[in-house]
Write an enzyme that holds these catalytic residues in place. Structure first.
Site, PDB file in Angstrom:
ATOM      1  N   SER A  85       0.785  -1.245   0.000  1.00  0.00           N
ATOM      2  CA  SER A  85       0.000   0.000   0.000  1.00  0.00           C
ATOM      3  C   SER A  85       0.815   1.291   0.000  1.00  0.00           C
ATOM      4  CB  SER A  85      -0.922   0.000   1.222  1.00  0.00           C
ATOM      5  OG  SER A  85      -0.157   0.129   2.408  1.00  0.00           O
ATOM      6  N   THR A 131      -8.607   2.284  -4.043  1.00  0.00           N
ATOM      7  CA  THR A 131      -8.167   3.626  -3.693  1.00  0.00           C
ATOM      8  C   THR A 131      -8.585   4.658  -4.742  1.00  0.00           C
ATOM      9  OG1 THR A 131      -6.158   4.977  -3.540  1.00  0.00           O
ATOM     10  CG2 THR A 131      -5.944   2.940  -4.734  1.00  0.00           C
ATOM     11  N   ASP A 132      -8.665   5.908  -4.328  1.00  0.00           N
ATOM     12  CA  ASP A 132      -8.963   6.979  -5.296  1.00  0.00           C
ATOM     13  C   ASP A 132      -7.750   7.271  -6.194  1.00  0.00           C
ATOM     14  OD1 ASP A 132      -7.263   8.220  -3.439  1.00  0.00           O
ATOM     15  OD2 ASP A 132      -8.524   9.990  -3.183  1.00  0.00           O
ATOM     16  N   GLU A 133      -6.576   6.715  -5.824  1.00  0.00           N
ATOM     17  CA  GLU A 133      -5.362   7.026  -6.593  1.00  0.00           C
ATOM     18  C   GLU A 133      -5.427   6.455  -8.006  1.00  0.00           C
ATOM     19  OE1 GLU A 133      -1.704   6.811  -4.351  1.00  0.00           O
ATOM     20  OE2 GLU A 133      -2.783   7.045  -2.459  1.00  0.00           O
ATOM     21  N   TYR A 156       2.112   1.843  -7.510  1.00  0.00           N
ATOM     22  CA  TYR A 156       1.050   1.426  -6.570  1.00  0.00           C
ATOM     23  C   TYR A 156      -0.319   1.615  -7.205  1.00  0.00           C
ATOM     24  CZ  TYR A 156      -2.465   2.005  -2.879  1.00  0.00           C
ATOM     25  OH  TYR A 156      -3.619   1.929  -2.132  1.00  0.00           O
ATOM     26  N   LYS A 160      -3.222  -1.119  -8.365  1.00  0.00           N
ATOM     27  CA  LYS A 160      -4.590  -1.137  -7.834  1.00  0.00           C
ATOM     28  C   LYS A 160      -5.596  -0.976  -8.974  1.00  0.00           C
ATOM     29  CE  LYS A 160      -5.895  -1.319  -4.079  1.00  0.00           C
ATOM     30  NZ  LYS A 160      -6.197  -2.462  -3.158  1.00  0.00           N
ATOM     31  N   LEU A 196       2.433   9.525   5.902  1.00  0.00           N
ATOM     32  CA  LEU A 196       2.707  10.907   6.320  1.00  0.00           C
ATOM     33  C   LEU A 196       2.320  11.224   7.781  1.00  0.00           C
ATOM     34  CD1 LEU A 196       3.614  13.803   5.485  1.00  0.00           C
ATOM     35  CD2 LEU A 196       1.209  14.264   4.994  1.00  0.00           C
ATOM     36  N   PRO A 211       9.955  15.049   7.331  1.00  0.00           N
ATOM     37  CA  PRO A 211      10.190  15.258   5.893  1.00  0.00           C
ATOM     38  C   PRO A 211       8.907  15.634   5.157  1.00  0.00           C
ATOM     39  CG  PRO A 211      10.225  12.913   6.414  1.00  0.00           C
ATOM     40  CD  PRO A 211       9.980  13.624   7.708  1.00  0.00           C
TER      41      PRO A 211
HETATM   42  P1  NAD Z   1      -1.542  -1.857   4.993  1.00  0.00           P
HETATM   43  O1  NAD Z   1      -0.278  -1.829   4.190  1.00  0.00           O
HETATM   44  O2  NAD Z   1      -1.579  -1.223   6.334  1.00  0.00           O
HETATM   45  O3  NAD Z   1      -2.014  -3.368   5.187  1.00  0.00           O
HETATM   46  C1  NAD Z   1      -1.959  -4.314   4.163  1.00  0.00           C
HETATM   47  C2  NAD Z   1      -2.100  -5.694   4.772  1.00  0.00           C
HETATM   48  O4  NAD Z   1      -2.058  -6.668   3.702  1.00  0.00           O
HETATM   49  C3  NAD Z   1      -0.967  -6.062   5.746  1.00  0.00           C
HETATM   50  O5  NAD Z   1      -1.500  -6.597   6.921  1.00  0.00           O
HETATM   51  C4  NAD Z   1      -0.147  -7.087   4.986  1.00  0.00           C
HETATM   52  O6  NAD Z   1       0.485  -8.033   5.821  1.00  0.00           O
HETATM   53  C5  NAD Z   1      -1.223  -7.739   4.120  1.00  0.00           C
HETATM   54  N1  NAD Z   1      -0.653  -8.376   2.929  1.00  0.00           N
HETATM   55  C6  NAD Z   1       0.248  -7.839   2.059  1.00  0.00           C
HETATM   56  N2  NAD Z   1       0.569  -8.740   1.122  1.00  0.00           N
HETATM   57  C7  NAD Z   1      -0.158  -9.866   1.387  1.00  0.00           C
HETATM   58  C8  NAD Z   1      -0.268 -11.137   0.766  1.00  0.00           C
HETATM   59  N3  NAD Z   1       0.444 -11.439  -0.318  1.00  0.00           N
HETATM   60  N4  NAD Z   1      -1.118 -12.050   1.290  1.00  0.00           N
HETATM   61  C9  NAD Z   1      -1.838 -11.751   2.393  1.00  0.00           C
HETATM   62  N5  NAD Z   1      -1.753 -10.568   3.042  1.00  0.00           N
HETATM   63  C10 NAD Z   1      -0.933  -9.636   2.539  1.00  0.00           C
HETATM   64  O7  NAD Z   1      -2.640  -1.250   4.019  1.00  0.00           O
HETATM   65  P2  NAD Z   1      -3.898  -0.323   4.367  1.00  0.00           P
HETATM   66  O8  NAD Z   1      -3.474   1.082   4.367  1.00  0.00           O
HETATM   67  O9  NAD Z   1      -4.617  -0.895   5.533  1.00  0.00           O
HETATM   68  O10 NAD Z   1      -4.772  -0.564   3.054  1.00  0.00           O
HETATM   69  C11 NAD Z   1      -5.665  -1.670   2.975  1.00  0.00           C
HETATM   70  C12 NAD Z   1      -6.353  -1.643   1.608  1.00  0.00           C
HETATM   71  O11 NAD Z   1      -7.054  -0.419   1.442  1.00  0.00           O
HETATM   72  C13 NAD Z   1      -5.363  -1.730   0.449  1.00  0.00           C
HETATM   73  O12 NAD Z   1      -5.945  -2.542  -0.540  1.00  0.00           O
HETATM   74  C14 NAD Z   1      -5.230  -0.298  -0.032  1.00  0.00           C
HETATM   75  O13 NAD Z   1      -4.941  -0.249  -1.407  1.00  0.00           O
HETATM   76  C15 NAD Z   1      -6.620   0.240   0.262  1.00  0.00           C
HETATM   77  N6  NAD Z   1      -6.684   1.697   0.546  1.00  0.00           N
HETATM   78  C16 NAD Z   1      -5.833   2.278   1.458  1.00  0.00           C
HETATM   79  C17 NAD Z   1      -5.962   3.642   1.729  1.00  0.00           C
HETATM   80  C18 NAD Z   1      -5.091   4.307   2.762  1.00  0.00           C
HETATM   81  O14 NAD Z   1      -5.187   5.535   2.927  1.00  0.00           O
HETATM   82  N7  NAD Z   1      -4.261   3.595   3.501  1.00  0.00           N
HETATM   83  C19 NAD Z   1      -6.947   4.399   1.080  1.00  0.00           C
HETATM   84  C20 NAD Z   1      -7.793   3.764   0.164  1.00  0.00           C
HETATM   85  C21 NAD Z   1      -7.662   2.406  -0.090  1.00  0.00           C
HETATM   86  P1  TYD Z   2       1.283   8.982   2.025  1.00  0.00           P
HETATM   87  O1  TYD Z   2       0.883   8.957   3.454  1.00  0.00           O
HETATM   88  O2  TYD Z   2       2.458   8.166   1.579  1.00  0.00           O
HETATM   89  O3  TYD Z   2      -0.017   8.599   1.161  1.00  0.00           O
HETATM   90  P2  TYD Z   2      -0.262   8.680  -0.448  1.00  0.00           P
HETATM   91  O4  TYD Z   2       1.029   8.831  -1.139  1.00  0.00           O
HETATM   92  O5  TYD Z   2      -0.902   7.371  -0.720  1.00  0.00           O
HETATM   93  O6  TYD Z   2      -1.192   9.852  -0.660  1.00  0.00           O
HETATM   94  O7  TYD Z   2       1.572  10.486   1.599  1.00  0.00           O
HETATM   95  C1  TYD Z   2       0.586  11.493   1.774  1.00  0.00           C
HETATM   96  C2  TYD Z   2       1.143  12.751   1.159  1.00  0.00           C
HETATM   97  O8  TYD Z   2       2.248  13.196   1.956  1.00  0.00           O
HETATM   98  C3  TYD Z   2       1.678  12.584  -0.250  1.00  0.00           C
HETATM   99  O9  TYD Z   2       1.411  13.779  -0.983  1.00  0.00           O
HETATM  100  C4  TYD Z   2       3.177  12.399  -0.044  1.00  0.00           C
HETATM  101  C5  TYD Z   2       3.453  13.253   1.185  1.00  0.00           C
HETATM  102  N1  TYD Z   2       4.535  12.793   2.073  1.00  0.00           N
HETATM  103  C6  TYD Z   2       5.484  13.708   2.546  1.00  0.00           C
HETATM  104  O10 TYD Z   2       5.450  14.904   2.206  1.00  0.00           O
HETATM  105  N2  TYD Z   2       6.453  13.259   3.400  1.00  0.00           N
HETATM  106  C7  TYD Z   2       6.529  11.955   3.791  1.00  0.00           C
HETATM  107  O11 TYD Z   2       7.460  11.587   4.560  1.00  0.00           O
HETATM  108  C8  TYD Z   2       5.550  11.026   3.311  1.00  0.00           C
HETATM  109  C9  TYD Z   2       5.605   9.580   3.715  1.00  0.00           C
HETATM  110  C10 TYD Z   2       4.565  11.497   2.464  1.00  0.00           C
END
Ligand code: NAD
Ligand code: TYD
Length: 350
Positions: A85, A131-133, A156, A160, A196, A211
């Site tokens: 992720s 994700t919205d990305e 990434y 997705k 972040l 950072p």
């Molecule tokens: P995360 O990185 O915190 O957790 C991912 C989990 O997946 C971990 O527990 C990891 O061990 C497990 N994993 C990775 N590879 C695996 C594999 N091969 N088999 C089984 N398990 C595996 O991620 P997150 O931030 O909780 O995101 C969860 C989901 O939501 C992802 O699909 C991500 O794309 C989506 N998402 C995240 C955000 C965000 O802001 N974090 C926003 C929108 C969507």
């Molecule tokens: P991040 O939390 O990695 O989420 P995403 O890239 O999926 O949006 O980053 C959020 C925003 O913050 C993104 O614009 C990148 C920026 N960023 C920093 O400026 N410094 C950092 O150390 C990190 C990890 C992210």
């Protein structure tokens, strides 16, 4: 109903598992996670002994293991969150993201398809969390809707996007009952401190530089993670098969403004003179291909299913800071790597 939740020991997945285990004692929840660096079973110690919960360590990319798991457990539904992720990691190692996010998802789709098509099948739903990305980057104006064309820029988001296409392809080709949601950036407890907000909290607390990429002008639309889990619950139970929902908080912030607000909250919580933590802000080299702005139009979700975010950003950010300050052991274990022993200590002996 027996539900497979993948990625349940990660950030968002652990909140989804907790919500389903606590709110739906009539369901059986199986949490499947490989426990990569991002998976932490300490995220779920409060529910690990509940009778309707089971953890299984395993890899979504292992086709034989996944087929056997479906055959023995007979899942009626899947909520798929397991993924790599972190955008910066995808820039260093794109192939890992293709393997987990694309091939892992297709592996699960194959197993779900078999489960759905077999005689006397009771399989009801494959819910893919995305994700919205995938929509790419916005200029100053506009918002992503469910019909915005995909235009991913990072490895990434490309992985997705690809997984979303496969999920839709399995619906169109094999009639697999699927639902997809695309959510904006989440924040809250149990967020791994490479992203972040938790990274900044950790660094400010330890008087280390914070950072900020480029000039900090990039904009993200932040949503409290428990509101995302609530949205997943609502969509899982009520969305029409084949539909897509955007999830977001109508909460756009420039990165630098988030960091300055965090610094001020941290000064107040740590009893430091206002302005102390802002001195830690360090502008660093920009991320390659850094998307400028994300903003989600979540009106379809509100209109169709009545979901709205419940937590305001100032309140959510303050409670997130409180959580990190009160859960120092969790943070220390994550940063030292100790959390990775918990599976061996707790589960292996069972
Ligand atoms: P995360 O990185 O915190 O957790 C991912 C989990 O997946 C971990 O527990 C990891 O061990 C497990 N994993 C990775 N590879 C695996 C594999 N091969 N088999 C089984 N398990 C595996 O991620 P997150 O931030 O909780 O995101 C969860 C989901 O939501 C992802 O699909 C991500 O794309 C989506 N998402 C995240 C955000 C965000 O802001 N974090 C926003 C929108 C969507
Ligand atoms: P991040 O939390 O990695 O989420 P995403 O890239 O999926 O949006 O980053 C959020 C925003 O913050 C993104 O614009 C990148 C920026 N960023 C920093 O400026 N410094 C950092 O150390 C990190 C990890 C992210």
């Amino acid at each position: 109903m027996k539900i497979l939740i993948t990625g349940g020991a990660g950030f968002i997945g652990s909140h989804v598992v907790r919500l389903f285990v606590n709110h739906y004692p009539q369901y059986k929840i199986v949490n499947l996670d490989k426990l990569t660096y991002a998976g932490n079973l300490k995220n779920l110690t409060d529910i690990e002994n509940k009778p309707n919960y089971k953890f299984i360590k395993g890899d979504i990319c292992d086709a034989e293991f996944i087929q056997n798991l479906f055959a023995t457990e007979n899942f009626q539904a899947v909520i798929h969150l397991a993924a790599e992720s972190h955008v910066d990691r995808s820039i260093s190692n794109p192939l890992e993201f293709v393997i987990t996010n694309v091939m892992g998802t297709v592996n699960l789709l194959n197993a779900a398809r078999y489960q759905f098509q077999k005689e006397g099948a009771t399989f009801q739903k494959f819910y893919h969390v995305s994700t919205d990305e995938v929509y790419g980057s916005l200029g100053k104006d506009g918002m992503f809707t469910e019909t915005t064309a995909y235009d991913p820029h990072s490895p990434y988001s490309a992985s997705k996007a690809s997984s979303d296409h496969f999920v839709r392809a399995y619906h169109d080709t094999y009639k697999l009952p699927v639902v997809i949601s695309n959510c904006s950036n989440n924040y809250g407890p149990y967020h791994f401190p490479e992203k972040l907000i938790p990274l900044a909290i950790h660094n400010i607390k330890n008087n280390k530089p914070v950072p900020v990429y480029g000039k900090g002008e990039n904009i993200r639309d932040w949503l409290f993670v428990i509101d995302h889990a609530r949205a997943i619950d609502t969509i899982f139970h009520n969305a029409q098969i084949g539909s897509t929902y955007n999830i977001g908080g109508h909460n756009e912030w420039k990165n630098i403004d988030v960091i300055e607000l965090l610094c001020d909250i941290m000064d107040q919580k740590l009893g430091r003179p206002q302005g102390t933590s802002r001195a830690l802000i360090s502008f660093v080299k920009d991320r390659a291909g850094h998307d400028l702005r994300y903003a989600i139009d979540a009106s379809k979700l509100q209109r169709d299913l009545g979901w709205m975010p419940s937590v305001q950003f100032a309140e959510g950010l303050e409670s997130t800071v409180d959580w990190y300050l009160n859960n120092d052991v969790w943070l220390q274990e994550v940063t030292s790597g100790n959390y990775q022993n918990y599976y061996e200590e707790q589960y292996h002996k069972r």
